[in-house]
Enzyme design. Structure first.
Site, PDB file in Angstrom:
ATOM      1  N   ARG A  58       2.825  -0.359  -5.477  1.00 41.82           N
ATOM      2  CA  ARG A  58       2.850   0.672  -6.517  1.00 41.82           C
ATOM      3  C   ARG A  58       4.099   1.540  -6.441  1.00 41.82           C
ATOM      4  O   ARG A  58       4.454   2.202  -7.418  1.00 41.82           O
ATOM      5  CB  ARG A  58       1.571   1.515  -6.444  1.00 41.82           C
ATOM      6  CG  ARG A  58       0.361   0.770  -7.005  1.00 41.82           C
ATOM      7  CD  ARG A  58      -0.913   1.533  -6.799  1.00 41.82           C
ATOM      8  NE  ARG A  58      -1.489   1.311  -5.493  1.00 41.82           N
ATOM      9  CZ  ARG A  58      -2.265   2.177  -4.863  1.00 41.82           C
ATOM     10  NH1 ARG A  58      -2.539   3.331  -5.397  1.00 41.82           N
ATOM     11  NH2 ARG A  58      -2.756   1.871  -3.675  1.00 41.82           N
ATOM     12  N   GLU A  95      -5.296   4.787   5.271  1.00 48.20           N
ATOM     13  CA  GLU A  95      -6.573   5.498   5.086  1.00 48.20           C
ATOM     14  C   GLU A  95      -7.708   4.472   5.207  1.00 48.20           C
ATOM     15  O   GLU A  95      -8.781   4.767   5.703  1.00 48.20           O
ATOM     16  CB  GLU A  95      -6.600   6.177   3.707  1.00 48.20           C
ATOM     17  CG  GLU A  95      -7.774   7.107   3.495  1.00 48.20           C
ATOM     18  CD  GLU A  95      -7.861   7.646   2.077  1.00 48.20           C
ATOM     19  OE1 GLU A  95      -7.102   7.199   1.206  1.00 48.20           O
ATOM     20  OE2 GLU A  95      -8.722   8.510   1.857  1.00 48.20           O
TER      21      GLU A  95
HETATM   22  O1  LIG Z   1      -0.397   7.496   3.220  1.00 51.04           O
HETATM   23  P1  LIG Z   1      -1.158   6.248   3.599  1.00 51.04           P
HETATM   24  O2  LIG Z   1      -2.492   6.530   4.207  1.00 51.04           O
HETATM   25  O3  LIG Z   1      -0.329   5.338   4.450  1.00 51.04           O
HETATM   26  O4  LIG Z   1      -1.525   5.466   2.261  1.00 51.04           O
HETATM   27  C1  LIG Z   1      -0.676   5.401   1.130  1.00 51.04           C
HETATM   28  C2  LIG Z   1      -0.348   3.986   0.764  1.00 51.04           C
HETATM   29  O5  LIG Z   1      -1.547   3.276   0.377  1.00 51.04           O
HETATM   30  C3  LIG Z   1      -1.362   2.679  -0.893  1.00 51.04           C
HETATM   31  O6  LIG Z   1      -0.844   1.399  -0.811  1.00 51.04           O
HETATM   32  P2  LIG Z   1      -1.723   0.104  -0.544  1.00 51.04           P
HETATM   33  O7  LIG Z   1      -1.529  -0.318   0.878  1.00 51.04           O
HETATM   34  O8  LIG Z   1      -3.105   0.332  -1.026  1.00 51.04           O
HETATM   35  O9  LIG Z   1      -0.957  -1.009  -1.398  1.00 51.04           O
HETATM   36  P3  LIG Z   1      -0.623  -1.213  -2.959  1.00 51.04           P
HETATM   37  O10 LIG Z   1       0.454  -0.208  -3.332  1.00 51.04           O
HETATM   38  O11 LIG Z   1      -0.095  -2.597  -2.990  1.00 51.04           O
HETATM   39  O12 LIG Z   1      -1.872  -1.025  -3.781  1.00 51.04           O
HETATM   40  C4  LIG Z   1      -0.349   3.592  -1.556  1.00 51.04           C
HETATM   41  O13 LIG Z   1       0.328   2.937  -2.634  1.00 51.04           O
HETATM   42  C5  LIG Z   1       0.581   3.949  -0.434  1.00 51.04           C
HETATM   43  O14 LIG Z   1       1.585   2.957  -0.238  1.00 51.04           O
HETATM   44  N1  LIG Z   2      -7.287   7.483  -2.209  1.00 54.13           N
HETATM   45  C1  LIG Z   2      -6.345   6.606  -2.554  1.00 54.13           C
HETATM   46  N2  LIG Z   2      -6.133   6.287  -3.838  1.00 54.13           N
HETATM   47  C2  LIG Z   2      -5.181   5.401  -4.199  1.00 54.13           C
HETATM   48  N3  LIG Z   2      -4.384   4.797  -3.323  1.00 54.13           N
HETATM   49  C3  LIG Z   2      -4.539   5.091  -2.037  1.00 54.13           C
HETATM   50  N4  LIG Z   2      -3.881   4.672  -0.925  1.00 54.13           N
HETATM   51  C4  LIG Z   2      -4.441   5.274   0.149  1.00 54.13           C
HETATM   52  N5  LIG Z   2      -5.439   6.096  -0.227  1.00 54.13           N
HETATM   53  C5  LIG Z   2      -5.518   5.997  -1.584  1.00 54.13           C
END
Ligand SMILES: O=P(O)(O)OC[C@H]1O[C@H](OP(=O)(O)OP(=O)(O)O)[C@H](O)[C@@H]1O
Ligand SMILES: Nc1ncnc2[nH]cnc12
Length: 170
Positions: A58, A95
């Site tokens: 994202r 998370e």
């Molecule tokens: O601050 P944190 O606890 O590290 O979490 C934040 C990360 O989690 C999500 O990515 P995700 O791994 O879900 O991947 P995506 O962007 O491919 O959906 C979001 O886009 C951040 O990159």
């Molecule tokens: N609560 C949340 N919503 C969307 N993306 C996330 N990545 C980690 N935590 C998230």
């Protein structure tokens, strides 16, 4: 423009207890996306930014638009095994779960000023790992920005002090 109106909350996704912040309504609206990009780059005029780094997946969406707006190159940080040339890796906690991210070794030159972008700051593990990758290659973090910050998780404590900027807070 109230950007919060373009974020949808989905409870218990991807697992129970997670209140998922969905940016797809924002992506559907070109005016709101342009507004978000202009808010992110506000204050950076005249500052030497060499590259924007975005985190898979994202972080690629607005990351590339930010790079275009600043007229600089974009560097993808990807999940393991996706980048074709020589990479360096960093593991981190999420998370929900844990993961590893990678960057091309030749993507950043020593001393380059870097703007790091991701869609959301939760625990900060991902962005902190991305900062380590950038700094290992000799890049200097100028700003770390997000569309959304989940304040209660205190992720910014893991990031360079006074360099974090988020447009929307929950
Ligand atoms: O601050 P944190 O606890 O590290 O979490 C934040 C990360 O989690 C999500 O990515 P995700 O791994 O879900 O991947 P995506 O962007 O491919 O959906 C979001 O886009 C951040 O990159
Ligand atoms: N609560 C949340 N919503 C969307 N993306 C996330 N990545 C980690 N935590 C998230």
């Amino acid at each position: 423009m109230e950007l919060k109106n373009y974020i949808r909350t989905i409870e218990d996704f991807p697992k129970e207890g997670i209140s998922y912040k969905d940016i797809t309504p924002l992506l559907l609206d070109p005016t709101a996306c342009s507004f978000a990009v202009s808010e992110i780059i506000k204050g950076l005029e005249g500052q030497p930014i060499d590259k924007v780094v975005g985190i898979e997946s994202r972080g690629f969406l607005l990351g590339m638009l930010i790079a275009k707006a600043l007229d600089v190159g974009f560097v993808p940080i990807r999940k393991p095994g996706k980048l074709p040339a020589k990479t360096i890796s960093q593991s981190y906690d999420l998370e929900y779960g844990s993961d590893t991210i990678e960057i091309h070794q030749d993507a950043i030159q020593k001393g380059e000023q870097i703007l790091l972008h991701d869609d959301l700051l939760a625990t900060g593990g991902t962005a902190a790992a991305a900062c380590r990758l950038i700094e290992t290659l000799g890049g200097e973090i100028k700003q770390v920005n997000f569309i959304i910050e989940l304040d209660f998780l205190k992720g910014r404590q893991l990031l360079p002090k006074d360099k974090v900027k988020s447009l929307i807070h929950f």
